[in-house]
Design an enzyme around this catalytic site. Sequence first.
Site, short mmCIF file in Angstrom:
data_model
loop_
_atom_site.label_atom_id
_atom_site.label_comp_id
_atom_site.label_asym_id
_atom_site.label_seq_id
_atom_site.Cartn_x
_atom_site.Cartn_y
_atom_site.Cartn_z
N ILE A 1 -88.86 -59.47 71.76
CA ILE A 1 -89.14 -58.46 70.73
C ILE A 1 -90.44 -58.78 70.01
CG2 ILE A 1 -88.30 -57.27 68.68
CD1 ILE A 1 -86.65 -56.80 71.21
N GLY B 1 -83.79 -52.34 74.20
CA GLY B 1 -85.06 -52.45 74.91
C GLY B 1 -86.14 -52.99 74.01
N LEU C 1 -84.02 -46.20 66.92
CA LEU C 1 -83.44 -44.93 66.44
C LEU C 1 -83.38 -44.92 64.91
CD1 LEU C 1 -80.43 -44.48 68.91
CD2 LEU C 1 -82.67 -43.34 68.99
N GLU D 1 -84.23 -51.33 59.90
CA GLU D 1 -83.84 -50.19 60.72
C GLU D 1 -83.37 -50.63 62.10
OE1 GLU D 1 -82.56 -47.02 61.52
OE2 GLU D 1 -84.01 -46.48 59.95
N LYS E 1 -72.83 -54.34 63.56
CA LYS E 1 -73.61 -53.13 63.36
C LYS E 1 -72.84 -52.10 62.54
CE LYS E 1 -76.31 -53.61 67.63
NZ LYS E 1 -76.56 -53.07 68.99
N LYS F 1 -79.79 -59.28 62.63
CA LYS F 1 -78.64 -58.73 61.90
C LYS F 1 -77.90 -59.76 61.04
CE LYS F 1 -76.99 -57.18 65.84
NZ LYS F 1 -78.18 -57.12 66.70
N GLU G 1 -76.80 -59.90 77.25
CA GLU G 1 -77.27 -61.23 76.86
C GLU G 1 -77.15 -62.15 78.08
OE1 GLU G 1 -78.58 -62.15 73.95
OE2 GLU G 1 -78.35 -60.12 73.11
N ASP H 1 -70.99 -58.04 68.16
CA ASP H 1 -72.27 -57.44 67.80
C ASP H 1 -72.08 -56.00 67.33
OD1 ASP H 1 -75.23 -57.64 67.80
OD2 ASP H 1 -75.06 -56.04 69.27
#
Length: 825
Positions: free
Chosen positions: A478, A800, A616, A609, A685, A582, A670, A681
Amino acid sequence: MRILKFGGSSVGSPEALERVIEIIKEKQKEDRLIVVVSAFKGVTNQLFELASLAENTESNYQEILEDIEKRHIDTINKVIPVNNRSDSITAFKIMLNELENVLKGVSLVQELSNKTRDFVVGFGERFSASILSACLQNRGIDSFYTDTRQLIKTDTSFGAAKVNTSSTFMNIREFIERHNENVFVATGFISSSEKNESTTLGRGGSDYTASLFGAATGAKMIEIWTDVDGLMTADPRKVIRAFSVDYASYEEAMEMSHFGAKVIYPPTIQPVLKSGIPILIKNTFKPDHPGTLIQKKGEQENGNGNIRGISSIDNIALITIKGSGMIGVSGVAARIFNALALENINIILITQSSSEHTISLAVMPNQAHTAKTSIELEFSEEIKHDIIDEIRIEKELSAIAVVGENMRQIPGIAGQVFYALGRNGINVVAIAQGSSERNISFVVDRKNEKKAVNTIHDAFFLSGEKSINLYLIGTGLIGGTLLELLENQKEELRTKYKLDIQLKGVATSQKMLIGESSISLSDWGKEIEEKGQEMSLSKFVKEMKTANLSNSIFIDCTASPDIQTVYEDVLSQSISIVSPNKKANSSSMEFYNLLQKTADKHNCAFKFETNVGAGLPIIETIHELVRTGDKVYRIEGVLSGTLSYIFNNFEGTSSFSDVVKKAKGKGYTEPDPREDLNGNDVGRKLLILARVAGYHVEIEDIDIQNLVPDDAREVQSVENFFNKLKKHDPHYNCLQQEASSDNKKLCYIARFENGKGIVKLEKIDDSHPFYNLSGSDNIVAFYTTYYDESPLIVKGPGAGAKVTAAGVISDILRVANMKANNAGV
C-alpha cells in the site's frame, strides 16, 4: 547623482569585488556615483571579538588580527596588478598598525570604553573602501576614497549614534562641490562626533550612510546591493518558497524592516522619506534581476496580492501588566512608556484590552528583567495596595508582522490570517493592529514561528497553493503504491488542487529517513538506503514534531498494532493522521473517542476512509449522513474483498478449499488465508462503521462466525491448513448445494442493528441487494431515517493496492481542504 551601497557579502571575496567593479563601471557611464561599502563579510564581528579579547588581555587576539590582515592582503593581490599594488598595501598597513596600537592600549589598561569599541569596529569599512577605491583607480575609473567620519556628524551615543542631519548634509554638499571625481568610495557605518571622536551608526549603519548621502545630494536613486533579489515576501531562510516583490511603499518597507526584514533597515528610509528619493534593492550576484523598488505609496501598483510580506523577530519577551485598578485610570500607559524610556528599552509591540484591565508589551529578552523592574518601581504604590495585581514576563516567544498597504482596503484579511494559524494548531498569545491597518502583528510561541510564517505565506502568496508535508510509515504494497501514485499525480495535484506534495519523512520496518529536506517520491528507496538510519518510532515522531511544519500529515500504511501508540501524541501536535490501519479504530471505544477528541481539540484531522472498503467512500458517506441530521439504524455489508471473491466463485464446480487456494494464488487473501476466513477483519470493519455512525460499541458486542474449521485453526503451516480444510469440503459443498436448490447464494454478511453486530455466512435470494455482487467487490447498505424503504448503497472494489492507495490520497485531499469545524471528522 546616484548612490550605490554594497553590503559585506557583495565585497566579501575577490570574485565578489570584481562583480562590484563591473557594476560601478557601467553605472558611472551615466551618473556621478557615491559608492558606500560595508566591511568584508564577517570582519565587523571579528573586530568586536578582537576588542573584547584585548580587554581581557587574551593574547590570541593576535591570531584574529593576522587572519584579517591575510584576508585583505590576499584580496589586494588578486584584484590589483603586481606593479600597482604597493600603494594599496601601504595604505592598508598604515591603518592596520593604527588598529594594532589601539588594541595594545586596550590590552594594557584592560579597559574597553564604548568610544574605543566604536573606533575599533570602524576599521572594517575603512579597509574595504580603500581597497575598492584603489581597484577602481587601477582600472582607469576616477575615484576618490572618502572617510565619512569627516562628513557625518553625530552625538556621542557610541554604538548607535544619532545624526545631526543639518551639519551632515552641509558637510556632504560642500565636499561634493569641492571635488570633481566621478566616483566617491565612502565608508559606511562610521561617523564622528563634533569633537571628531569616532562613532558608529548601529545596525544597518551602511544603508543609513547611503540614505544620508542620497538625501543630502538630492540623488535620483539609492541602490542597495546585497546578496538577495530584493525585499522578500518572507525570510528565505525560514520560507523556502519566498520570492522578491517588484515594488513596496516606504511605509511597507519600514514596517517589514522593524520586524526583522534584514535586507533594509528602518533608519535607511527616514532621510529620503520627505524628498521621495526611490530606493532600489538589487542582487550583486544577479545584476540582471529587477530587484525591488521602494518609493512613495501610489507611484507604482502595489501588486496583485493583499499583503506585501511577512517578517518576524524570532526571540522576544512579553511583559503583561494586569490589575482591576487600572480600569478608567488615565496616564497608566504614559507612566509605563516613561519608565521604559528611562532605561532605553525599546518596545516592539503593545496591546491593551478594551477594558483597560491588561496591557502587554513585547521587548527583547535581554531587556525583559530590567523592564519588569522599572515598571515595578514606577507602580510600587499600586502594587503595594493591590491596584495592580502582577507584572509577568513570558519568554521564548516570537513576534510576526503581516504587512501590506492593500490590507486596509480588503475586509477579512485578519480573519484569513488567524484562520490559517488556527487550522495549523498555532496559538496566538497577543495581537496588535494599528489604525492604519497596514500591519497586523501577533505573538506566538517561538517554536511555532517558522510554521506560522510558512502557513501565512502559503495562504497569501502562492495563489492558495499549500505545501503538504507527508510523513509515511510503511512502504509495503500500500505505502509503496501510494508513493508511486503521488509521483504520477504530483503535477495534477499542484495545478488542479493547489497542493505541493512534499515527502519529509519515510520509514520501513528497518530504516527511516526524516529531515527538513524533501525526499524524492520516485527515488525514496535509494535515498533511504544511502542516507537512512535505524528505524525508531519514537525518534521518527520526535523529529517530525521538532520540524513543526505547517500542513503536516502522518500516514500509517502498516498493519502494525504498535503505530497507534503514537497517534494521540501526533494529533496533540496538530499533525493530522491518515491511515488504512484499522488497529486504532477497532481497539477500545475509549481510545477511539480519545483520538477523535484530540484531533478536534488541536484542530487537525484523523482520516481513515480506507479502514473499510479500500477506496470506496463508505466512511465519508456515514459522516455526511450524520452531519445532515440523519440517523443510521441498520448497516449491512460485504466488507471483505477476499470473502466476496471466494463466495462469488464458489458455485459447486470446484471445492471450497480449491476456491480458497485459487484466491490465495491471485493474491486476494493474506499469506495465511485464516486471517480472512476467521471473520475478525470483517468484524473490526463493522465495529468501525457502527462507531462512525454514532454508536458506542466494543468488539465484544459483535458476534463473528469463524469459517475456519476448529481442527484447522491451530495447525502450524498454511499447507497443513489446506490439508485440514480439504477434509471439510463436503460441509461447505452441502451448504452451497442447499442454497442453490433454493435459488439462493452464499454470502458472508456483516450486519449491525439495535446496538448489536453479527458477522456470518447467510443464504440470500435475488431480492437481496447483495445477490448480484461479483468478483471481489464490497457492498454496504445503510438503512437510515431518510433512507428507510430503500437503502443507500455503496458498491465497488473493496481491496487492492491501487484503490487503497487512491483512497489514502483522497483522505490527504480531505485533510488539505477540510474546514476548521470538521477538523476531527
